[in-house]
Scaffold this active site. Structure first.
Site, PDB file in Angstrom:
ATOM      1  N   GLY A 510       0.845  -1.191   0.000  1.00  0.00           N
ATOM      2  CA  GLY A 510       0.000   0.000   0.000  1.00  0.00           C
ATOM      3  C   GLY A 510       0.878   1.237   0.000  1.00  0.00           C
ATOM      4  O   GLY A 510       2.027   1.192  -0.439  1.00  0.00           O
ATOM      5  N   LYS A 511       0.337   2.333   0.521  1.00  0.00           N
ATOM      6  CA  LYS A 511       1.108   3.576   0.510  1.00  0.00           C
ATOM      7  C   LYS A 511       1.798   3.828   1.845  1.00  0.00           C
ATOM      8  O   LYS A 511       1.310   3.411   2.895  1.00  0.00           O
ATOM      9  CB  LYS A 511       0.176   4.747   0.218  1.00  0.00           C
ATOM     10  CG  LYS A 511      -0.271   4.763  -1.227  1.00  0.00           C
ATOM     11  CD  LYS A 511      -1.173   5.947  -1.490  1.00  0.00           C
ATOM     12  CE  LYS A 511      -1.643   5.890  -2.944  1.00  0.00           C
ATOM     13  NZ  LYS A 511      -2.759   6.802  -3.187  1.00  0.00           N
ATOM     14  N   LYS A 526       2.452   3.169   7.335  1.00  0.00           N
ATOM     15  CA  LYS A 526       2.254   2.295   6.190  1.00  0.00           C
ATOM     16  C   LYS A 526       0.807   1.830   6.228  1.00  0.00           C
ATOM     17  O   LYS A 526       0.395   1.175   7.183  1.00  0.00           O
ATOM     18  CB  LYS A 526       3.230   1.124   6.339  1.00  0.00           C
ATOM     19  CG  LYS A 526       3.356   0.224   5.159  1.00  0.00           C
ATOM     20  CD  LYS A 526       4.714  -0.486   5.248  1.00  0.00           C
ATOM     21  CE  LYS A 526       4.599  -1.969   5.035  1.00  0.00           C
ATOM     22  NZ  LYS A 526       5.863  -2.671   5.194  1.00  0.00           N
ATOM     23  N   ASP A 622      13.461 -11.206   2.655  1.00  0.00           N
ATOM     24  CA  ASP A 622      13.302 -10.175   1.640  1.00  0.00           C
ATOM     25  C   ASP A 622      14.393  -9.123   1.792  1.00  0.00           C
ATOM     26  O   ASP A 622      14.134  -7.930   1.868  1.00  0.00           O
ATOM     27  CB  ASP A 622      11.907  -9.559   1.746  1.00  0.00           C
ATOM     28  CG  ASP A 622      11.508  -8.837   0.457  1.00  0.00           C
ATOM     29  OD1 ASP A 622      12.236  -8.985  -0.548  1.00  0.00           O
ATOM     30  OD2 ASP A 622      10.490  -8.138   0.471  1.00  0.00           O
TER      31      ASP A 622
END
Ligand SMILES: *[C@@H]1O[C@H](CO)[C@@H](O)[C@H](O)[C@H]1NC(C)=O
Ligand SMILES: *[C@@H]1O[C@H](CO)[C@@H](O)[C@H](O)[C@H]1NC(C)=O
Ligand SMILES: *[C@@H]1O[C@H](CO)[C@@H](O)[C@H](O)[C@H]1NC(C)=O
Ligand SMILES: *[C@@H]1O[C@H](CO)[C@@H](O)[C@H](O)[C@H]1NC(C)=O
Ligand SMILES: *[C@@H]1O[C@H](CO)[C@@H](O)[C@H](O)[C@H]1NC(C)=O
Ligand SMILES: *[C@@H]1O[C@H](CO)[C@@H](O)[C@H](O)[C@H]1NC(C)=O
Ligand SMILES: *[C@@H]1O[C@H](CO)[C@@H](O)[C@H](O)[C@H]1NC(C)=O
Ligand SMILES: *[C@@H]1O[C@H](CO)[C@@H](O)[C@H](O)[C@H]1NC(C)=O
Ligand SMILES: *[C@@H]1O[C@H](CO)[C@@H](O)[C@H](O)[C@H]1NC(C)=O
Length: 839
Positions: A510-511, A526, A622
């Site tokens: 998302g943003k 977030k 990640d």
């Protein structure tokens, strides 16, 4: 300058060679030395304190893993070797317990405390108690300002020693280092002189003691390395009441241990070979006491041990003197030569037990015996004052261990948690079960062996944390301890109602908005896209991971909001954005080599901590330059734990997630064997290292085929020994060849095909620190040498590549924070990967 350094060295050589060697007499069965919160082993003198990783954390059970470190320069410049130990700490938000397997008998327990502020934890404000299973050691200890070392000695009948840290309600506990070391039985005999009521004290060997003072009278301080039982002795300067009454004398070589006197373990000859005596040389009628004053806790009895060695007298029966504790007479007309079977210069000690002290001070005095025809004098070589446990088994306060909130009865502990958090726990459990069921249905019951994931224990600790927060519902006070639920209205206010112009990044999740809390704290907010099953799982993982793990090099979670189906995470704001944005594709000034190394070292520390800080390794999954964030001082913190716990097995969701997040960083072995280990993070980190060196995207499909994949391309040059040909053009001529070689080798090892051949994150860390040292050495020692050692110019073909790359990235990476592969043709990249895998 140079002369000064040489003089210093000479001084040390002289000093060390003059020290008589008395150690290695006793070899302790148990010898635990832990530098709490530290990623590396730390040498203090001759001793090595072990890193707080897998082994050390095996001894500890704690509700939250918080490894703190500081950068207090005042400590680093302090003259003490212990200062290294004070740089890191473990912080405990709930009752936490070290359990050491030991051989029954007496042990030292030494605890190091130095408060500093780490993340949301202000150790100066800590308020906590420490106990063993039988004795209270410290009650309501408050952080304070200065470093302190507490030493206890406890006789244990069992084969485990528990050291329990219990924060008072709502506060925290912490510790910087711990020693647990066996003590030889001869150190404490069972009987001593009892001063009030006068007689004998029997039972010294069952007592617990806290060292109040250990003093080398008339001599310098003695470091643990120079004591057979690793004790520290201090000089008497700060205790003596009137300096004019005393003078010092020293003759260490004269000291002769004998079976009639004290054994060498009792105190080293550097203590027995120096003394304070009455300053009576000029006046044969001298009649005064030499007195030392010590600060003590009232309401306790003290074991006062006097160390004597008559290195003054030329013949027997020359010296007679009196010894006092407060106004109690310990020995009158003491003639050491009689007690020692007519020997001089022989170590001897006397133990006395005081009455219950009413004052906060304790006086120790020596004075002349006033015997006719004897020159008035008195001596004292060493002194130890040890606080004794009271009748309820406490060395601090009036309560026994049984009055501790959580210390001894884990049953009671569980009861409290269950009572408080049953609702939250059931909810968490349900969500967990639903989630697992859901996933299993999706992957048709294909279940790879799972070994690396924290499951039940994490969930339990998590619900404990959250549960107790719900129960008292105060966000502000809660925020000083963990990450917490923050009302939606507060988030709205902080982000100016999710003002689009406040967006600082857009990711798969998302943003990301910049925000300011009403106390002025800058935050990154977030906000997840409307709930999807996968998003929810990642959301929960991230909260769970970040509430469990606190580290200077992991980005901190300040809170979260799950009201109105929202999935909002609020983090500390990282002023300088991602590492990636500093490497290419934006306007940040180019980072120097030193800055890059320091950033890599910081990130490596964060990952090392994830891999080793908890009983089971946690795999980030990640690791990439876009997940390494930089604060205003360019300190690196690892972020984005959303993938950390989705499971070891590959399923559809998983592959697509991974491809979206970290293509180009993925461990090839993970594809081959579908098995994920810490070494997969090491692989990805290796790719980051090359990215840092070459400052280009890890996959760039616009480049000629052999250059598309950075890992392949860089490895090719590294294997040829010509890595310098492809480095970032702004670094050309600025990296010392040795530093580059070390860096290249480290990255190469990280990229080994098989996980077993890759180094651990701890090794990587060590190698990067070494690369930094190699680089720094240039500047410090031989500046003229630079040019010759610097690497040559770039070959023209590479310069070309850099300019192409810059052009491409400027158009493609126009949205900040977008995933690596935005705008890149997926199939093309994928075929590239498959090809590279085929080799
Ligand atoms: C610390 O030292 C121990 C024992 O020498 C060793 O096994 C361990 O690997 C070291 N740990 C680190 C992080 O260097
Ligand atoms: C630490 O101890 C070593 C040897 O014991 C000594 O050489 C060194 O100077 C000490 N460092 C400090 C800062 O005291
Ligand atoms: C660490 O200390 C050094 C020296 O005092 C200072 O220059 C640096 O900014 C500090 N770094 C952080 C992150 O506080
Ligand atoms: C930490 O706590 C101490 C003692 O309560 C206080 O004086 C200090 O201001 C606090 N520091 C911070 C940064 O909150
Ligand atoms: C520490 O906690 C104890 C027990 O709750 C309390 O009595 C004491 O006042 C606290 N000390 C400080 C400095 O807050
Ligand atoms: C701990 O603090 C909470 C709220 O501050 C209070 O309700 C609770 O009674 C306290 N528990 C104890 C054991 O003092
Ligand atoms: C030395 O101290 C003891 C104990 O306080 C006292 O009884 C004695 O009188 C003192 N002697 C002198 C000479 O002051
Ligand atoms: C307490 O100590 C002071 C001086 O340190 C002394 O004058 C006083 O007599 C002492 N009181 C008791 C009860 O020992
Ligand atoms: C200290 O504790 C031991 C063991 O519990 C006990 O036997 C002893 O009496 C205590 N000491 C004092 C001075 O009460």
């Amino acid at each position: 300058m140079d002369c000064g350094r040489r003089f210093g060295l000479l001084f040390w050589v002289l000093f060390i060679s003059l020290l008589p060697f008395t150690f290695c007499l006793f070899n302790p069965v148990d010898n635990y030395l832990i530098d709490c919160g530290s990623a590396a082993n730390v040498s203090v003198g001759n001793r090595v304190f072990m890193a707080d990783d897998n082994l050390a954390s095996k001894f500890l059970s704690t509700p939250q893993v918080i490894m703190a470190d500081t950068n207090t320069s005042s400590l680093l410049s302090s003259s003490s070797n212990d200062s290294l130990l004070f740089k890191t700490a473990r912080v405990f938000t709930g009752t936490s317990k070290y359990k050491f397997p030991i051989k029954a008998g007496r042990h030292w327990i030494r605890l190091y405390f130095f408060p500093f502020v780490f993340s949301v934890y202000n150790m100066s404000a800590a308020n906590f108690s420490v106990s063993t299973q039988d004795f209270v050691l410290l009650r309501d200890l408050v952080g304070g300002k200065n470093p302190i070392i507490k030493e206890f000695s406890i006789n244990l009948a069992s084969d485990t020693l528990e050291v329990i840290f219990a924060p008072v309600n709502g506060s925290i506990a912490y510790v910087n280092a711990i020693e647990v070391i066996s003590v030889p039985d001869i150190l404490i005999e069972d009987v001593a002189i009892l001063l009030e009521p006068s007689g004998n004290f029997q039972g010294l060997s069952n007592q617990a003691y806290e060292t109040v003072a250990r003093v080398n009278m008339g001599g310098p301080k003695v470091a643990p390395d120079n004591d057979p039982l690793t004790r520290s002795w201090v000089s008497d300067d700060s205790f003596i009441v009137d300096k004019n009454f005393a003078s010092s004398f020293s003759n260490i070589a004269a000291v002769k241990y004998s079976a009639d006197g004290a054994a060498p373990e009792i105190a080293p000859n550097v203590v027995y070979g120096t003394l304070a005596e009455m300053n009576s040389k000029d006046d044969p009628n001298s009649n005064f006491n030499v007195t030392w004053k010590f600060k003590v806790d009232p309401e306790f009895q003290y074991l006062v041990r006097f160390h004597f060695c008559d290195i003054l007298s030329k013949s027997l029966h020359e010296l007679y003197f009196n010894v006092y504790v407060d106004s109690w007479l310990v020995a009158g007309g003491l003639d050491l030569s009689v007690r020692l079977n007519n020997a001089l210069s022989t170590p001897y000690y006397i133990d006395s037990v005081s009455g219950v002290i009413k004052n906060d001070s304790l006086l120790v005095s020596i004075g002349p015996a006033n015997i006719a025809n004897v020159y008035p004098n008195a001596i004292l070589n060493g002194l130890e004052i040890m606080k004794m446990n009271n009748s309820v088994g406490s060395l601090s306060g009036k309560d026994s261990v049984f009055s501790f909130p959580d210390s001894n009865s884990s049953i009671k502990h569980v009861g409290v948690i269950v009572g408080v958090c049953v609702g939250a726990f059931v909810a968490a459990l349900l969500v967990g079960i639903l989630f697992i069921l859901h996933k299993q249905r999706r992957k048709g019951m294909h279940q790879a062996p799972s070994k690396t994931w924290i499951s039940i224990s994490t969930a339990g600790a998590m619900s404990h944390t959250m549960g107790s927060k719900y129960s008292n519902g105060t966000i502000t006070s809660a925020a000083s301890n963990f990450g917490y639920r923050i009302p939606f209205a507060t988030v709205q206010e902080a982000t100016n109602n999710f003002d689009e112009s406040w967006v600082i990044g857009i990711g798969g999740f998302g943003k990301v908005y910049k925000g300011v809390l009403n106390d002025g704290t800058k935050v990154a907010v977030k906000r997840g896209n409307p709930r999807s099953q996968q998003g929810l799982a990642e959301f929960q993982t991230e909260i769970e991971m970040l509430s469990q793990f606190r580290h200077r090099h992991l980005v901190s979670l300040i809170g979260y909001c799950d009201e109105r189906n929202e999935m909002i995470l609020i983090y500390e704001y990282m002023e300088q954005g991602t590492l990636k944005s500093h490497l290419y594709g934006s306007d940040f000034p180019s980072l120097s080599w030193k800055e890059r190394l320091e950033i890599c070292i910081g990130a490596a520390r964060g990952l090392h901590y994830l891999h080793t800080g908890y009983a089971k390794p946690v795999i980030h999954r990640d690791v990439k330059s876009a997940n390494i964030l930089l604060d205003e001082t360019l300190m690196a913190k690892v972020a984005d734990f959303g993938l950390s716990k989705t499971g070891p097995e590959i399923d559809q969701t998983h592959v697509s997630t991974a491809v979206k997040g970290s293509f180009g960083y993925l461990d090839p072995e993970y594809f081959r064997r579908q098995q994920l280990t810490e070494k997969s993070d090491v692989y990805s980190f290796g790719v980051v290292l090359f990215e840092v060196l070459c400052a280009r995207p890890v996959i760039d499909p616009t480049l000629p085929r052999e250059m598309v994949n950075l890992a392949e391309w860089a490895m090719k040059w590294q294997k040829k020994g010509q890595l310098d040909q492809i480095i970032d053009s702004t670094l050309v001529g600025k990296i010392r060849a040795t530093s580059l070689r070390k860096f290249g080798e480290t990255a190469e090892k990280c990229l080994a095909d098989y996980g077993v051949d890759r180094p651990s994150m701890g090794d990587v860390l060590w190698n990067l620190e070494y690369a930094l040292q190699l680089q720094e050495a240039v500047i410090e020692t031989d500046p003229e040498d630079n040019s010759t050692n610097m690497i040559g110019e770039l070959s023209p073909q590479i310069n070309n590549f850099n300019s192409i790359e810059a052009g491409v990235s400027a158009t493609r990476f126009d949205i900040p924070g977008v995933d690596d592969l935005s705008g890149v043709s997926m199939s093309r990249v994928f075929s590239q990967l498959v090809k590279s895998e085929g080799r």
